[in-house]
Design a protein around this motif. Structure first.
Motif, PDB file in Angstrom:
ATOM      1  N   PRO A 178      49.927  38.954 -91.368  1.00  0.00           N
ATOM      2  CA  PRO A 178      50.133  39.628 -89.956  1.00  0.00           C
ATOM      3  C   PRO A 178      48.920  39.617 -89.427  1.00  0.00           C
ATOM      4  CG  PRO A 178      51.305  40.988 -91.480  1.00  0.00           C
ATOM      5  CD  PRO A 178      50.636  39.806 -92.473  1.00  0.00           C
ATOM      6  N   PHE A 179      47.841  39.674 -90.175  1.00  0.00           N
ATOM      7  CA  PHE A 179      46.400  39.754 -89.198  1.00  0.00           C
ATOM      8  C   PHE A 179      46.109  38.271 -88.578  1.00  0.00           C
ATOM      9  CE2 PHE A 179      44.759  38.738 -93.341  1.00  0.00           C
ATOM     10  CZ  PHE A 179      43.968  37.614 -93.108  1.00  0.00           C
ATOM     11  N   VAL A 180      46.901  37.360 -89.108  1.00  0.00           N
ATOM     12  CA  VAL A 180      46.375  35.948 -88.454  1.00  0.00           C
ATOM     13  C   VAL A 180      47.041  35.825 -87.081  1.00  0.00           C
ATOM     14  CG1 VAL A 180      46.805  33.413 -88.819  1.00  0.00           C
ATOM     15  CG2 VAL A 180      46.027  34.996 -90.853  1.00  0.00           C
ATOM     16  N   ALA A 181      48.663  36.300 -87.080  1.00  0.00           N
ATOM     17  CA  ALA A 181      49.186  36.286 -85.932  1.00  0.00           C
ATOM     18  C   ALA A 181      48.354  37.291 -84.834  1.00  0.00           C
ATOM     19  CB  ALA A 181      50.498  36.809 -86.140  1.00  0.00           C
ATOM     20  N   ALA A 182      47.910  38.170 -85.465  1.00  0.00           N
ATOM     21  CA  ALA A 182      47.164  39.064 -84.475  1.00  0.00           C
ATOM     22  C   ALA A 182      45.932  38.458 -83.802  1.00  0.00           C
ATOM     23  CB  ALA A 182      46.984  40.587 -85.308  1.00  0.00           C
ATOM     24  N   ALA A 183      45.161  37.928 -84.738  1.00  0.00           N
ATOM     25  CA  ALA A 183      43.795  37.217 -84.374  1.00  0.00           C
ATOM     26  C   ALA A 183      44.216  36.186 -83.373  1.00  0.00           C
ATOM     27  CB  ALA A 183      43.122  36.422 -85.516  1.00  0.00           C
ATOM     28  N   VAL A 184      45.330  35.531 -83.617  1.00  0.00           N
ATOM     29  CA  VAL A 184      45.847  34.310 -82.618  1.00  0.00           C
ATOM     30  C   VAL A 184      46.185  34.822 -81.199  1.00  0.00           C
ATOM     31  CG1 VAL A 184      47.274  32.258 -82.231  1.00  0.00           C
ATOM     32  CG2 VAL A 184      46.437  32.857 -84.398  1.00  0.00           C
ATOM     33  N   GLY A 185      46.769  36.124 -81.432  1.00  0.00           N
ATOM     34  CA  GLY A 185      47.444  36.870 -80.553  1.00  0.00           C
ATOM     35  C   GLY A 185      46.296  37.260 -79.453  1.00  0.00           C
ATOM     36  N   GLY A 186      45.073  37.728 -80.190  1.00  0.00           N
ATOM     37  CA  GLY A 186      43.836  37.826 -79.535  1.00  0.00           C
ATOM     38  C   GLY A 186      43.092  36.681 -78.956  1.00  0.00           C
ATOM     39  N   GLY A 187      43.618  35.555 -79.172  1.00  0.00           N
ATOM     40  CA  GLY A 187      42.713  34.436 -78.489  1.00  0.00           C
ATOM     41  C   GLY A 187      41.890  33.816 -79.372  1.00  0.00           C
TER      42      GLY A 187
ATOM     43  N   LEU B  76      53.132  28.341 -66.857  1.00  0.00           N
ATOM     44  CA  LEU B  76      52.350  28.184 -68.213  1.00  0.00           C
ATOM     45  C   LEU B  76      52.953  26.938 -69.001  1.00  0.00           C
ATOM     46  CD1 LEU B  76      51.672  31.831 -69.286  1.00  0.00           C
ATOM     47  CD2 LEU B  76      49.838  30.155 -68.769  1.00  0.00           C
ATOM     48  N   ALA B  77      53.833  26.543 -68.360  1.00  0.00           N
ATOM     49  CA  ALA B  77      54.727  25.239 -68.700  1.00  0.00           C
ATOM     50  C   ALA B  77      53.336  23.931 -69.127  1.00  0.00           C
ATOM     51  CB  ALA B  77      55.876  24.742 -68.183  1.00  0.00           C
ATOM     52  N   ALA B  78      52.540  24.232 -67.998  1.00  0.00           N
ATOM     53  CA  ALA B  78      51.538  23.188 -67.887  1.00  0.00           C
ATOM     54  C   ALA B  78      50.241  23.371 -68.911  1.00  0.00           C
ATOM     55  CB  ALA B  78      51.154  22.877 -66.625  1.00  0.00           C
ATOM     56  N   ALA B  79      50.153  24.494 -69.246  1.00  0.00           N
ATOM     57  CA  ALA B  79      48.960  25.014 -70.168  1.00  0.00           C
ATOM     58  C   ALA B  79      49.017  24.502 -71.439  1.00  0.00           C
ATOM     59  CB  ALA B  79      49.102  26.622 -70.215  1.00  0.00           C
ATOM     60  N   ASP B  80      47.942  23.704 -71.915  1.00  0.00           N
ATOM     61  CA  ASP B  80      47.691  23.330 -73.122  1.00  0.00           C
ATOM     62  C   ASP B  80      47.286  24.456 -74.206  1.00  0.00           C
ATOM     63  OD1 ASP B  80      45.219  23.666 -72.353  1.00  0.00           O
ATOM     64  OD2 ASP B  80      44.461  21.565 -72.487  1.00  0.00           O
ATOM     65  N   ALA B  81      47.066  24.012 -75.129  1.00  0.00           N
ATOM     66  CA  ALA B  81      46.502  24.924 -76.445  1.00  0.00           C
ATOM     67  C   ALA B  81      45.141  25.623 -76.260  1.00  0.00           C
ATOM     68  CB  ALA B  81      46.566  24.060 -77.793  1.00  0.00           C
ATOM     69  N   ARG B  82      44.417  24.878 -75.414  1.00  0.00           N
ATOM     70  CA  ARG B  82      43.107  25.570 -75.083  1.00  0.00           C
ATOM     71  C   ARG B  82      43.460  26.651 -73.903  1.00  0.00           C
ATOM     72  NH1 ARG B  82      37.832  24.213 -74.899  1.00  0.00           N
ATOM     73  NH2 ARG B  82      38.244  22.214 -75.997  1.00  0.00           N
ATOM     74  N   ARG B  83      44.411  26.315 -72.845  1.00  0.00           N
ATOM     75  CA  ARG B  83      44.481  27.155 -71.976  1.00  0.00           C
ATOM     76  C   ARG B  83      45.261  28.507 -72.339  1.00  0.00           C
ATOM     77  NH1 ARG B  83      43.222  30.390 -67.969  1.00  0.00           N
ATOM     78  NH2 ARG B  83      44.890  30.789 -66.564  1.00  0.00           N
ATOM     79  N   TRP B  84      46.320  28.236 -73.343  1.00  0.00           N
ATOM     80  CA  TRP B  84      46.714  29.168 -74.053  1.00  0.00           C
ATOM     81  C   TRP B  84      45.978  30.170 -74.812  1.00  0.00           C
ATOM     82  CZ3 TRP B  84      51.092  32.003 -73.325  1.00  0.00           C
ATOM     83  CH2 TRP B  84      52.028  31.268 -72.807  1.00  0.00           C
ATOM     84  N   ARG B  85      44.985  29.766 -75.251  1.00  0.00           N
ATOM     85  CA  ARG B  85      44.285  30.569 -76.065  1.00  0.00           C
ATOM     86  C   ARG B  85      43.289  31.291 -75.039  1.00  0.00           C
ATOM     87  NH1 ARG B  85      41.805  26.427 -79.126  1.00  0.00           N
ATOM     88  NH2 ARG B  85      39.548  26.611 -78.196  1.00  0.00           N
ATOM     89  N   GLU B  86      43.057  30.824 -74.165  1.00  0.00           N
ATOM     90  CA  GLU B  86      42.297  31.545 -73.163  1.00  0.00           C
ATOM     91  C   GLU B  86      43.192  32.506 -72.168  1.00  0.00           C
ATOM     92  OE1 GLU B  86      39.611  28.632 -70.731  1.00  0.00           O
ATOM     93  OE2 GLU B  86      40.884  29.907 -69.060  1.00  0.00           O
ATOM     94  N   VAL B  87      44.439  32.235 -72.100  1.00  0.00           N
ATOM     95  CA  VAL B  87      45.334  33.266 -71.526  1.00  0.00           C
ATOM     96  C   VAL B  87      45.734  34.455 -72.751  1.00  0.00           C
ATOM     97  CG1 VAL B  87      47.878  33.661 -71.105  1.00  0.00           C
ATOM     98  CG2 VAL B  87      46.618  31.686 -70.336  1.00  0.00           C
ATOM     99  N   ARG B  88      45.874  34.305 -73.756  1.00  0.00           N
ATOM    100  CA  ARG B  88      45.783  34.948 -74.822  1.00  0.00           C
ATOM    101  C   ARG B  88      44.505  35.917 -75.114  1.00  0.00           C
ATOM    102  NH1 ARG B  88      49.008  31.110 -78.389  1.00  0.00           N
ATOM    103  NH2 ARG B  88      47.215  30.221 -79.149  1.00  0.00           N
ATOM    104  N   ALA B  89      43.462  35.665 -74.895  1.00  0.00           N
ATOM    105  CA  ALA B  89      42.179  36.043 -75.085  1.00  0.00           C
ATOM    106  C   ALA B  89      42.093  36.973 -73.812  1.00  0.00           C
ATOM    107  CB  ALA B  89      41.157  35.208 -75.383  1.00  0.00           C
ATOM    108  N   ARG B  90      42.172  36.502 -72.638  1.00  0.00           N
ATOM    109  CA  ARG B  90      41.684  37.086 -71.471  1.00  0.00           C
ATOM    110  C   ARG B  90      42.812  38.093 -70.726  1.00  0.00           C
ATOM    111  NH1 ARG B  90      36.277  34.853 -69.226  1.00  0.00           N
ATOM    112  NH2 ARG B  90      35.637  33.961 -71.026  1.00  0.00           N
TER     113      ARG B  90
END
Lengths: 292, 318
Positions: A178-187, B76-90
């Protein structure tokens, strides 16, 4: 009522060590002695050069391992050779570590066809005789890279398979935690996952595999040198000494080959005993997997 | 009301499995407004967690996703993997289920949180102070947590650590997946308080839970999922006072304090959802028309209900 836990008795650590199996204590002592002797070869037994007045002298108090056909002290030669053997095998094991972990991480993280392809490559090499493969590699690399690098590379390139398999297996299970999903969820990106989340987990398993790989590498290096495919005579390893001793064997001078051989045996058995003990303590479930 | 920070239209999620397609979600609309709480309740297998993961685009590869997801005005249909990562992070903070296993056991908590703060765009020098402030606001001692490994923490502390993740760098949307599973009553109360704080700070909060008490405590709006569909969405208070859908009525009556009457029967198999109301097979007020087609989400004055009993009715019934 609360009571303080009793203070740990003095020398508790020493006592803990003393409860380990006798074989492990002996192996530890032998290995420590061998490493110290190899490192301190110049102090313990300074090289005394060629002395034609005492060629092929049998073991005596003055020359415990005897002398070779040019009158050199076999003990002094052996200690230096052991230093070379240890250094080369450490390097070779590091090469194996680097390749094995890289391939394992790639296969385990990327999955899919990359995983399939890499694991089939591992299977292919795993189904060959790895010593013959090592010989082939030495022959290929020697003219280009020189003897020492060729030996390191060939032993490394023929021993990374187990590491790759272990690392991939670990990652396959890590990926689902689960911590992997959590990390990915954190970007977290894939690279960050590998470096910050996966690699720290691989430490124990990889360390155990490394320790078990070392004696194997010593043995392989010696075997290559014995066949004349290893190091040049002026950087003699234990394998070189044994090979050189063959010539005098028929003249009855058994000591030139036998003593270096015993050193290899002692080092391998000591390393193997310690490594297996360590593995069983830390990762009992890998008993079957790690038979190198 | 402010425009939604995150919105979803007609979201459908289908898993391709060996036993055929499994419909985990269908026809979900969702608007998460800044400063509000949206609670999603439902029993196991109703699609709650899939919803959280679908919003974060964390679904496995065997999934077909339909519908649209918008972050603010961005499709977000237009978001690629990089953008998604940014969305999730920020922009989206994810409070994962089972906090103990959501923390990497071989990493100290401090550096892990700092890393997350950095991913949210907090400057290197400001990262630890931001994390420390977040930890303090969930009543944890930052200096003690900093060098701890997850196994040093109690379950409640681990829960507070992951809750604090949502406080770092003030993300617009916070998605909490079962934030109280495995906690005792006291900790549930505190977690509810921390979550409510998030909404007060202006985050759009989505809480996914099967804990009806938690939903009631959090207030806001509640959506009830059942067998991949949204059956009722109301103001939380109104939903608990006067549930409209027969399923929600039965669900609330199944609580121990209301007599603990179980709902007879089982939820339908997600591999073979009926082409009509998903609750018809267990419903005590079932009519012939219930088995004709999937009912529309009929509007109520504070939400909507997917039940033919309420077709054309503008008032919730008790």
């Amino acid at each position: 009522m609360t009571t303080l836990a009793p203070a740990p008795p003095r020398f508790a650590r020493l006592r803990e060590v003393a409860t380990r199996p006798t074989s492990v204590l002996i192996a530890g002592g032998v290995l420590a002695a061998l490493v110290l002797a190899a490192l301190g070869a110049d102090l313990l037994r300074p090289a005394d050069g060629i002395a034609l007045d005492r060629v092929l002298a049998p073991p005596s108090l003055e020359h415990p391992f005897g002398t070779d056909e040019t009158g050199r002290d076999v003990l002094a030669l052996s200690l230096r050779a052991m230093r070379v053997s240890f250094a080369i095998s450490l390097l070779a094991a590091s090469v194996a570590l680097l390749i094995g972990v890289t391939i394992g991480v790639l296969a385990g993280t990327l999955g899919g066809w990359v995983d399939g392809l890499l694991m089939r490559i591992v299977d292919f090499f795993g189904s060959q005789n790895h010593f013959l493969f090592a010989i082939l590699l030495v022959v290929l690399f020697r003219p280009v890279l020189g003897a020492a690098a060729a030996v390191c590379l060939s032993v490394g390139l023929s021993h990374w398979l187990v590491l790759a398999r272990i690392v991939r297996g670990e990652l396959l299970s890590l990926r689902e935690r689960p911590f992997v999903a959590a990390a990915v969820g954190g970007g977290a990106s894939r690279a960050r996952l590998v470096v910050r989340h996966f690699l720290p987990h691989l430490g124990p398993s990889v360390a155990v595999a490394m320790v078990l790989l070392l004696p194997h590498a010593i043995f392989h290096e010696s075997a290559l040198s014995f066949l004349g495919l290893g190091l040049p005579p002026h950087q003699a390893s234990l394998g070189n000494l044994i090979a050189a001793g063959q010539r005098s064997m028929l003249a009855g001078a058994w000591w030139i080959s036998v003593f270096p051989g015993l050193l290899i045996l002692a080092a391998c058995v000591a390393f193997g005993t310690l490594g297996e003990y360590w593995r069983d303590r830390h990762q009992p479930r890998w008993r079957g997997e790690l038979e190198l | 009301m402010n425009p939604p920070a995150f919105s979803v239209r007609d979201l459908g999620v289908t898993f391709a499995t060996r036993r055929g397609p499994v419909t985990a979600l269908s026809g979900i609309d969702l608007d998460l407004h800044p400063g509000t709480v949206h609670v999603v309740i439902g029993e196991s297998g109703s699609g709650k967690s899939v919803l959280a993961h679908a919003l974060l685009d964390l679904l496995p590869r065997n999934v077909t996703l339909r519908g649209s997801r918008h972050l603010g005005a961005e499709d977000l249909a237009a978001a690629d993997a990089r953008r998604w990562r940014e969305v999730r992070a920020r922009h989206l903070a994810f409070i994962p289920q089972s906090p103990m296993s959501a923390l990497n056991p071989v990493r100290r908590v401090g550096p892990l949180l700092v890393e997350l703060a950095r991913a949210r765009g907090v400057a290197r020098s400001a990262a630890w102070p931001a994390v420390a402030a977040a930890l303090r606001s969930v009543d944890l001692d930052p200096e003690r947590i900093r060098s701890s490994y997850p196994h040093h923490l109690s379950g409640g502390m681990a829960q507070r650590v992951v809750t604090s993740l949502a406080l770092v760098g003030s993300p617009q949307v916070v998605i909490a997946d079962e934030p109280t599973s495995g906690l005792d009553a006291d900790l549930i109360d505190r977690t509810a308080g921390h979550l409510a704080n998030l909404a007060e700070r202006g985050a759009a909060l989505l809480v996914i839970t099967h804990d009806l008490t938690l939903a009631q405590r959090l207030g806001g709006t509640t959506s009830v999922l059942y067998a991949s569909q949204l059956l009722e969405r109301r103001h939380t208070g109104a939903l608990f006072d006067s549930p409209a859908h027969p399923y929600v009525v039965a669900l609330l009556d199944a609580r121990p304090e209301r007599g603990g009457r179980p709902i007879p029967g089982m939820p339908p198999e997600l591999t073979a959802l009926p082409g009509h109301c998903v609750f018809a097979a267990r419903c005590t007020r079932v009519r012939a028309e219930c088995r004709r087609e999937v009912p529309a989400l009929h509007p109520l004055d504070d939400g909507g209900v997917r039940c033919v009993l309420h077709a054309g009715v503008q008032q919730g019934v008790g």
